[in-house]
Design an enzyme around this catalytic site. Sequence first.
Site, PDB file in Angstrom:
ATOM      1  N   CYS A  35       0.945  -0.338  -1.370  1.00 14.76           N
ATOM      2  CA  CYS A  35       0.827  -0.722  -0.105  1.00 14.76           C
ATOM      3  C   CYS A  35      -0.438  -1.716   0.168  1.00 14.76           C
ATOM      4  O   CYS A  35      -0.878  -1.477   1.204  1.00 14.76           O
ATOM      5  CB  CYS A  35       1.091   0.357   1.070  1.00 14.76           C
ATOM      6  SG  CYS A  35      -0.094   1.643   0.516  1.00 14.76           S
ATOM      7  N   GLY A  36      -0.617  -2.556  -0.781  1.00 15.98           N
ATOM      8  CA  GLY A  36      -1.897  -3.391  -0.910  1.00 15.98           C
ATOM      9  C   GLY A  36      -3.134  -2.630  -0.608  1.00 15.98           C
ATOM     10  O   GLY A  36      -3.346  -1.821  -1.487  1.00 15.98           O
TER      11      GLY A  36
END
Length: 290
Positions: free
Chosen positions: A89-90
């Site tokens: 998720c980055g």
Amino acid sequence: MANLKEVKQRINSVASTQQITRAMKMVAAAKLRRAQERILKMRPYSQKLTAILDEVVSSMGGELEIAYAEKRPVQKVLIVAMTSDKGLCGAFNSNILKTTSGLVSNEYKGKDVTVLPLGKKAFEFFTRRDFRINGDFFEIFKDVSYEEVRKIASFAMEGFIKREFDEVVLVYNHFRNVATQDITVEQFLPMGSLNTSGTEAKPTDYILEPSKEYVVQDLVPTALKTQFYKAVLESNASEHGARMTSMDKATENAAELLKELKLMYNRTRQAAITSEILEIVAGANALEGN
């Protein structure tokens, strides 16, 4: 230049990865819709409850001492760090971990700091390092509900009342939109907005029964638990938004890589065909020469 078999294997591998990232994007989008609905419904309720509480307390002009608003020298601090249970998720998790570590190292340097991780990533990160942690609630995001969040908020509130903590801080991602999540460091306790000692009473339009004191004493814990629940919902929605954006970018990158690999495959194939033709022509010329 890579041979055709190697290029073909890379194409198949990237295509398989692209299918996975596309599926993960769709799952994140479905979860995001539900999480977004919950936070958008919670925000107006939380804001209105806080506004009512502020007006009622202001109308009392400091007549009532509120335990959750007591300000004292900060020696013992509880930092609630909210991450996710999974990655991909980055920078969603790394930003929270970096911000929390910075608070411990800088703003609360020399203080007695306890970290309360919410989410498996925070629990694993702070467990591996020299942090004092409370790991009783890190699995909260398996099933986010008000009842479960209320237990965590009650733990922090009771610790503040018992003077186990002089300050409680929440570190989480505030959900702005799918592509944007803002790192938020929010003071949970003491409740700064309720510090009304020495102020004049302001008129209010509310009729309070059985008394202002009773209503305030009941509203304060409810407002705090609602504030905590809203922060958890913000973090949950931000996680799905960050994962959806990350998987979308990964899918686009896979498409670009596939384009380059297919071009390489065609060039390699053409080079192999050209090489075979040249060998045939050279063999034919050699036979004619004989």
